[in-house]
Structure formats: structure tokens, C-alpha cells
Design an enzyme around this catalytic site. Structure first.
Site, mmCIF file in Angstrom:
data_model
loop_
_atom_site.group_PDB
_atom_site.id
_atom_site.type_symbol
_atom_site.label_atom_id
_atom_site.label_comp_id
_atom_site.label_asym_id
_atom_site.label_seq_id
_atom_site.Cartn_x
_atom_site.Cartn_y
_atom_site.Cartn_z
ATOM 1 N N ASP A 182 6.413 -1.673 2.960
ATOM 2 C CA ASP A 182 7.400 -1.484 4.026
ATOM 3 C C ASP A 182 8.732 -0.987 3.481
ATOM 4 O O ASP A 182 9.456 -1.727 2.817
ATOM 5 C CB ASP A 182 7.585 -2.819 4.745
ATOM 6 C CG ASP A 182 8.607 -2.764 5.855
ATOM 7 O OD1 ASP A 182 8.898 -1.651 6.349
ATOM 8 O OD2 ASP A 182 9.113 -3.827 6.247
ATOM 9 N N ASP A 237 10.907 4.526 7.981
ATOM 10 C CA ASP A 237 10.416 3.153 7.896
ATOM 11 C C ASP A 237 8.892 3.122 7.990
ATOM 12 O O ASP A 237 8.322 3.269 9.063
ATOM 13 C CB ASP A 237 11.034 2.325 9.023
ATOM 14 C CG ASP A 237 10.662 0.857 8.948
ATOM 15 O OD1 ASP A 237 9.945 0.466 8.013
ATOM 16 O OD2 ASP A 237 11.086 0.093 9.839
#
Length: 526
Positions: free
Chosen positions: A102, A307
């Protein structure tokens, strides 16, 4: 946890996928990945809040490709084109965990063997410190948010917690070796989660999260795994890159390459932009177009975050509403929006035509406040603003937001020299296409071929997404349902306007995260 960014993610869950571990002829670690068709019954929209950190200006630099011998490759599992995760090991001998890689967070966490009271821990692999010869107790015990947190952590390391919109995890810091592909990061600080407070984590396909953001947003200021890779000399260049495979027929879900890029993952040249705020991987984006028409919203620039932990594309409600209208998405009809148009539309028109600055129109007609120095959207307020607004109706917040959106829409149509009648007809249609409260919008699958491309302007170059790339499709035949890949989210000043480019964008464009030169690179994915 102080101020928070609101990041949006759609997490889509179903039955367990299996791992395959094929041998690699080039000495690189490659973990085979599988996909499953979407299951509409398991779609779950979740808004994730992450901690905001301090930022510093980035520097533009030059990136160099590396030979395979210089890089470490970890294949990713693609779960329903919604989350990409791979396998790591913690401890000696390594205990295996599936984690989301992430770029929108910075901590590594996995479930702990001391997680006694969370159902989620029963369904996932748990770290057992007693089975690792390299485990080290980290830090000291401190009081968490609840007495139970303190008791669970009292015989271990420093306690901590991370909050998400879909739930939260809490636990304590530990330290051990972490194996990522062929690399072994020594003495890595990570979080043993002792509580996972959400059904989301119960049905999740991953065990934990490995954050690839900057240390500035790391909970407890723990040094991220990537930073330690660099500090320990495990990579020859301070670069990692993502290739996300969006081919529904492919077995591999993608790869993350630590230490460089794989030229087989992209076409042509990368376009590089500097990181503007060091925390998230944030940069400055230019105009956003629907078809060949500018929305006018980002002509002066918009901040954007890349992201990999966000499934789709998040943008300001004003623009997402225009996208929904253009593609025929069915949103929630907002009577407040139409009320603003009917009662204040003429005033908004007159003020804009008379030359009043758009960011002052709503304050002049009394729907929003202007504090004399900064335009204030009432979606998020300071304590002073709350005191000033004490006793006001809750609906005033949306009246202000609706006014702000109406100003943008009318201003953009005025630039195109449309008539007043056509402009207000269009604005009323946009009100009908406002996204639903959770952000999702459904569209007719048969109309995908007729939908316009959307274009992000990055580094003065257009980056197009076709409807096939920004629409999620589930089911087949008459049971098929299509969902808009655009989710509405609005940030408070000064962060706004802000876009979040998630997996839908990264699947179309190979992304290079150049840590050494503080820049991002984008090229068409192979």
C-alpha cells in the site's frame, strides 16, 4: 491521531484464491497470481481515513533502468481488480503472510498470536514471536486508547492503533526480520495486531498491510520496510515500481519490483513529475477532461495521490458528478441541490457575470462563510467556525457544498458561452447525478462502448482512460451489473481539490516510485 486525510477505497471480497509458486529462470522471485470473477453480493464500499503527516518539497531527478540482477521482484495477487496483494515472511524461520502493498500508508502490520478477541484473527495467519529466533521485543508499554489495549500490550512492545473508515486495528510494536521476495530486511519494526474491529477484515483476502508511503505518515514514526531496504543496502537504486495486470483472463495479477523497473512491464517512455508533499506519494496534476471537453476544475492544478491501496479513482464531488452525468450513471437525486439552483441560481448567475470571484459567490449570498482571508467550505470546520455556526441547521453544510458545486458548473458552462436556459437545464441534470452517500454509481453495461474517455493531465501530457478501464463489471448476461470507477470525496482546505489515483489508473499506467529523486513516473502498461 490528529488531522486525517480521507482516502477512499472499494474493497471487494469473495472466496479464497490459491497461491502458485512457479520457478523463475532469471533468478527473480515470482509468485503466480490468480483471479476470480466479480461477485456483486460481496461488493463492500469502504472509506479509509489515514493519518496526515508533515511534508517537505521534493526534487526532480533522473531515473535509470536496472538489470534483473539488481532488482527484487514480488508478484502480486489480483483480487477482483480491487486489491493486489502478495506474500512476505516474518521471523526465522519465516512465517508467511499475504499483505497489501500500500503506497497510501507506511506501517507494516499483521495479526498477532495474542489476538484473542477478534473474529478476523481466526481466519488469518498470525505471527508467533516465540517461534522466531530473530524476534526482539520493541519499545515499552504505554496506555492505548482503552485499558484493554494496554493489558494486551503490557507484556510486549509499545502499543498503537490505526483507524480506518471501515474499522480499526490496534496492537503493539515488535521487531523481527522481514522477508520480501529474495530480500531479508533485518530488525524491522512492525505492528502485531491484537484487535481488528471490522467485518471487513474478517472476509479480507489479505492478512495485513505493508505500507510503502513515507515515514512522515508512519504511526509511531516506525521506519517503513522500504526505507530499511534502502538503508541496509538491499537495493542498488532507490526505486520501486508497480505493474498491475488488468487482463481478466491472465493468471498473474501483477508484480512489484524493488530496486528498479522491468522494461517488459511498460511501453514507450515514462513521464516524470516531482513529489510535491512528502508523506503520501503526492504530485501536481493538471486539467481533467471528459471526452474532449475540459471540466475546468483543475485548470489551475489539483493535487493527486497515487495509492495502490485504493481500488478505484476518487475525486471531488463536483467533477465526479459531471462524469456520472456523461456516462449515464444513476446517482441519488438531491433535493437540496435542486433547491439551491432554483432559489439561488439567478443570484449565482448575476454575481459570476458581474465579475465576482467564484470562490466568493456562495459567501456573498449567505450559504457559506468567508472569514476574510480564506474561503471556508463548511464540510469540515474549525472550533471557531463551529461556535459561529452554533444553532444553525445541519442542512446548511450541504447547502454550502451544493452552492460551491453549482458555481463551478455554471462558471464552466459560461466559458463555453452557453445560454442561461441550457446552463440551468444542465445543472439540474447534474443534481440528479450526484453520487450516492457511499459513492457508488451504477450504469448500463450495454452503453460502455458509447461512453467517453476521461483524461488526466500529468506533466503536461494526457493520460487517457477508456470506459473499459474505469468501469467495473460483475456477472454475465442479464445478471451483469456495471459500476462507475469514480468515487466522490472532498477534502478540506488547503488539501482540496485532491484526486486519488488507485488501481484503476495504475492498471492502465505502469508506475515508478522514485524514492531517491522524489518523483513519480507513468508509462502505458504492457
Amino acid at each position: 491521531m490528529g488531522h486525517k486525510f480521507l482516502l477512499v477505497a472499494i474493497c471487494i471480497w469473495a472466496l479464497t484464491c490459491s497461491y502458485a509458486l512457479p520457478a523463475s529462470s532469471d533468478g527473480l522471485v515470482r509468485i503466480g497470481l490468480k483471479k476470480r470473477p466479480l461477485d456483486l453480493n460481496n461488493i463492500n464500499a469502504a472509506k479509509i481515513a489515514r493519518k496526515e503527516g508533515k511534508y517537505a518539497e521534493g526534487l526532480l531527478g533522473i531515473h535509470r533502468n536496472l538489470d534483473d540482477s539488481d532488482v527484487d521482484i514480488v508478484s502480486l495477487k489480483n483480487y477482483l481488480d480491487a486489491q493486489y496483494f502478495g506474500e512476505i515472511g516474518i521471523g526465522s524461520p519465516p512465517q508467511k503472510f499475504s499483505v497489501i502493498f500500500d503506497t497510501g500508508s507506511s506501517n507494516l502490520w499483521v495479526p498477532s498470536s495474542k489476538c484473542y478477541f477478534s473474529i478476523a484473527c481466526l481466519f488469518h495467519s498470525k505471527y508467533k514471536a516465540g517461534r522466531s529466533s530473530t524476534y526482539t521485543k520493541n519499545g515499552f508499554s504505554v496506555l492505548g486508547e482503552s485499558q484493554s489495549d494496554f493489558l494486551l500490550a503490557s507484556d510486549s512492545g509499545k502499543s498503537c492503533d490505526i483507524h480506518y473508515g471501515s474499522g480499526s486495528i490496534s496492537g503493539f510494536f515488535s521487531q523481527d526480520n522481514v522477508e520480501v521476495g529474495d530480500l531479508v530486511v533485518k530488525d524491522q519494526v512492525f505492528i502485531e495486531a491484537t484487535r481488528e474491529g471490522s467485518l471487513t477484515f474478517v472476509v479480507a483476502k489479505f492478512d495485513g498491510i505493508l505500507g510503502l508511503g513515507f515515514q512522515e505518515i508512519s504511526v509511531g514514526k516506525a521506519v517503513p520496510v522500504w526505507d530499511n531496504m534502502v538503508a541496509q543496502g538491499l537495493v542498488s537504486e532507490k526505486v520501486f515500481s508497480f505493474w498491475l495486470n488488468r487482463d481478466p483472463e491472465a493468471k498473474e495479477g501483477g508484480e512489484i519490483v524493488f530496486g528498479g523497473v522491468d522494461p517488459r512491464h511498460f511501453k514507450g517512455e515514462h513521464t516524470y513529475v516531482r513529489v510535491t508533499r512528502k508523506g503520501y506519494w503526492q504530485f501536481e496534476m493538471g486539467d481533467f477532461l471528459i471526452g474532449n471537453h475540459s471540466t475546468g476544475f483543475c485548470e489551475g492544478g489539483c493535487a493527486a495521490i497515487v495509492d495502490s491501496g485504493t481500488s478505484l479513482l476518487a475525486g471531488p464531488t463536483t467533477v465526479v458528478t459531471e462524469i456520472n452525468h456523461a456516462i449515464g450513471a444513476e446517482g441519488v437525486v438531491s433535493m437540496e441541490c435542486k433547491l439551491v439552483v432554483s432559489q439561488y441560481g439567478e443570484m449565482i448567475w448575476d454575481l459570476l457575470v458581474s465579475g465576482v470571484q467564484p470562490n466568493k459567490v456562495c459567501s456573498q449570498i449567505g450559504l457559506c462563510f468567508f472569514n476574510g482571508a480564506q474561503y471556508v467550505s463548511t464540510g469540515i470546520e474549525t472550533m471557531v467556525e463551529k461556535e459561529n455556526r452554533e444553532g444553525s441547521l445541519a442542512g446548511d453544510t450541504f447547502m454550502c457544498t451544493a452552492c460551491e458545486m453549482t458555481v463551478v458548473w455554471v462558471q464552466n458552462q459560461l466559458k463555453q458561452k452557453e445560454t442561461k436556459e441550457k446552463i440551468f437545464k444542465y445543472v439540474n441534470e447534474l443534481c440528479e447525478n450526484l453520487p450516492s452517500p457511499m459513492g457508488e454509481s451504477v450504469i448500463d453495461c450495454d452503453s460502455i462502448a458509447k461512453m467517453p474517455n476521461v483524461t488526466f493531465t500529468i506533466g503536461d501530457k494526457p493520460f487517457n482512460l477508456t470506459a473499459e478501464q474505469y468501469i467495473l463489471k460483475t456477472g454475465e448476461g442479464i445478471a451483469s451489473v456495471c459500476i462507475s470507477g469514480f468515487i466522490a470525496v472532498d477534502f478540506p482546505p488547503p488539501q482540496s481539490p485532491l484526486w486519488i489515483l488507485g488501481d484503476s489508473f495504475m492498471g492502465a499506467y505502469h508506475t515508478v516510485f522514485d524514492f531517491g529523486n522524489l518523483q513519480l513516473g507513468f508509462a502505458e502498461a504492457a
